[in-house]
Design a protein around this motif. Structure first.
Motif, short mmCIF file in Angstrom:
data_model
loop_
_atom_site.label_atom_id
_atom_site.label_comp_id
_atom_site.label_asym_id
_atom_site.label_seq_id
_atom_site.Cartn_x
_atom_site.Cartn_y
_atom_site.Cartn_z
N LYS A 136 0.77 -1.20 0.05
CA LYS A 136 0.09 -0.25 0.02
C LYS A 136 0.87 1.37 0.04
O LYS A 136 0.60 2.23 -0.80
CB LYS A 136 -0.91 -0.11 1.37
N ILE A 140 1.15 4.19 -3.07
CA ILE A 140 1.00 5.70 -2.78
C ILE A 140 2.23 6.44 -3.31
O ILE A 140 2.41 7.35 -3.82
CB ILE A 140 0.94 5.90 -1.25
N ASN A 143 2.73 6.08 -7.17
CA ASN A 143 1.97 6.90 -7.83
C ASN A 143 2.32 8.41 -7.65
O ASN A 143 2.35 9.16 -8.64
CB ASN A 143 0.29 6.65 -7.13
N ALA A 183 1.53 12.49 0.11
CA ALA A 183 2.04 11.06 0.32
C ALA A 183 2.85 10.93 1.51
O ALA A 183 2.51 9.97 2.23
CB ALA A 183 2.82 10.61 -1.10
N ARG A 186 0.29 10.76 4.21
CA ARG A 186 -0.59 9.74 4.16
C ARG A 186 0.11 8.17 4.66
O ARG A 186 -0.87 7.55 5.34
CB ARG A 186 -0.98 9.55 2.62
N ILE A 187 1.14 7.87 4.19
CA ILE A 187 1.84 6.83 4.44
C ILE A 187 1.85 6.43 6.11
O ILE A 187 2.05 5.52 6.43
CB ILE A 187 3.29 6.55 3.97
N GLU A 199 -6.32 8.11 6.57
CA GLU A 199 -5.35 8.29 5.14
C GLU A 199 -5.78 9.57 4.35
O GLU A 199 -4.77 10.27 4.21
CB GLU A 199 -5.66 7.20 4.29
N ASP A 203 -3.60 12.89 3.76
CA ASP A 203 -3.52 13.34 2.35
C ASP A 203 -3.71 14.76 2.29
O ASP A 203 -3.23 15.35 1.86
CB ASP A 203 -4.20 12.29 1.46
#
Lengths: 330, 330
Positions: A136, A140, A143, A183, A186-187, A199, A203
């Motif tokens: 996952k 992220i 991308n 990102a 989010r991670i 998340e 983000d």
């Protein structure tokens, strides 16, 4: 926040200090290579006074979620490697000579070395992510990397286009700058095994903060001295860069003012007098003030995005980081 | 292999034809972007007559293992994207003007565009791998990417060094060229869920084939016409590239011949007469013949590496691909 002093990054720096030590050890260990040029060139940029803003956001976001492990240390280092690789390639693309008050790697070691060491750091960042082992997180960050590269190409094709417009400019900085901020935050939610709501909140925090950051940088470039920016005021102007202040001043300008901006962005207005005139136009048209107003708006969105999390030292530090970002210089 | 005709890639091309169609569809779909410059520039190189050697090896290796699924199609496309990104950056680093008989992207669109579209393809390749979802494949290919970048920097620091030596040269091409050949073959064993013995056999096949391929390319550069190589004979010579033929001729040369090579590699011998003299020295010293002998040795190792697999059309095609590689030109 204590109202008697201006907002700063001190709270966030304090919050993540011990984690950041661990991240720095990963960074130093993993930029090594048997080819001496690699640590030499990478170290110039990595040791060169950067704020480590992106890995700091990963660490702060993890704190916000009460995550107490160390899975994110390699990932924060990977984020910094992606950022460093991007800077190395950016400076080649822009032909930049100065960054953070120092000569750029492409000037010292040449473009080929900067391109290739950037590639190495980029590859190494994926090795770090793979070692950590979350698909996952890999999704992220791979991308984000593709979005960044796409944004860089978009910016390249928009170079010296005075008629760029606000929307396309925001699209470019959304990809170039804000995607990695988003990102990076989010991670932390993935590592902390929180749900998608967390998340997406992180983000959004990162993305809006990234845009705010970039807009303030754009404004500062027309106001600061070298000491504030680590680069000279007016660099964007002399490079013919179309940033939001210029887009607004052009849109609002008279015909003769529009003609001035066209010439400036085409590279025919690079004297100190031209810069002074440009700065005057930016102030008189309200372009600087309104760029800052937009930055504050994105900053407010960033703060609101993490509104759902319970009050904590981490949350206060993340709010203050936004306030700091939009309070710089102006 | 039919002894009445020279070895060719036809058997391998036939073996993988339907898989390759699927891979090509992934390639075309995933090099798209809303930024038109990206597919335009990437398409120039991707559609530009490349042999798709690396994805072909992934597909052939999967056949060797009787794998009949389609998990490897995205991965083969990812391998080609890594290769394409590397070529784009290589041409910037070398300032190349021609590749595969066509003008290079950096000449047509400029260095900045080549750097950034290379970054995009590289990021996209990781997105493809992540979609496929094997951490083991991600580890193999992220490691190969880092090794390639390291090899590129190694080569850069060795530029125009006539005293490079055979070992260091083999180290460079082992990283620059052979690492991706090895990884392209190895990932087929992961997808086919075979044991590490199969992985290592295919890794060895690819690695040795890659070195053989590069050595033959080095030799051909001093013999072919443009039609064979898609670049002109003597390009390496004019660029002052230190390849194995030159390393051997220099090591074996008299003092005056050594002086000639030093001047040539320093860039002071670029006339047609100089090239003719160099070619003569390479032949007389046995440097070309011995470069080819080494290539055949690595080719034999590649063939022996897959000796343990049962006889099949795939195995025969992979053996013939090696024979083709070392039979080119000389």
């Amino acid at each position: 926040m204590n109202p008697s002093r201006p907002p700063s990054l001190d709270a966030m720096l304090g919050l993540v200090a011990s984690d950041m030590n661990a991240v720095n050890q990963v960074i130093l260990a993993r930029m090594q290579s048997e080819i001496p040029l690699i640590p030499e060139l990478a170290g110039h940029l990595i040791a060169g006074g950067g704020k480590r803003m992106r890995p700091m956001l990963t660490l702060a976001s993890a704190r916000l979620l009460d995550y107490t492990g160390s899975r994110h240390h390699k990932l924060a280092a990977a984020v910094e490697f992606i950022h460093t690789a991007t800077l190395l390639h950016d400076d080649v693309v822009d032909g930049s000579g100065m960054r953070r008050g120092r000569r750029t790697a492409n000037i010292i070691w040449g473009n080929p070395a900067s391109v290739l060491v950037g590639d190495f750091l980029f590859s190494r960042s994926f090795e770090l992510m793979v070692e950590e082992g979350s698909l996952k997180v890999l999704r992220i960050l791979s991308n984000a990397s593709a979005v960044i590269a796409e944004g860089e190409v978009n910016q390249l094709t928009a170079q010296r286009r005075i008629d760029l417009g606000e929307d396309r400019y925001l699209e470019i900085i959304g990809a170039k700058t804000a995607a990695l901020f988003a990102a990076a935050c989010r991670i932390a939610a993935v590592v902390a095994e929180r749900d998608e709501t967390a998340e997406l909140a992180l983000d959004s925090y990162g993305r809006n903060l990234g845009i705010a950051f970039q807009l303030v940088d754009d404004a500062i470039d027309y106001a600061s001295d070298g000491a504030t920016m680590g680069k000279d005021a007016g660099d964007d102007f002399r490079d013919g860069k179309v940033t939001l202040p210029v887009i607004l001043a052009y849109a609002r300008g008279s015909e003769s003012e529009k003609a001035f901006w066209r010439e400036a962005i085409a590279g025919h207005r690079v004297s100190d007098e031209d810069l002074a005139h440009a700065t005057q136009l930016l102030r008189d048209s309200g372009a600087i003030a309104d760029t800052m107003a937009r930055a504050r708006l994105y900053g407010q969105r960033a703060i609101d995005a993490i509104g759902g999390f319970h009050a904590s030292a981490a949350k206060a530090a993340m709010v203050e980081a936004v306030e700091f970002a939009v309070a710089r210089a102006y």
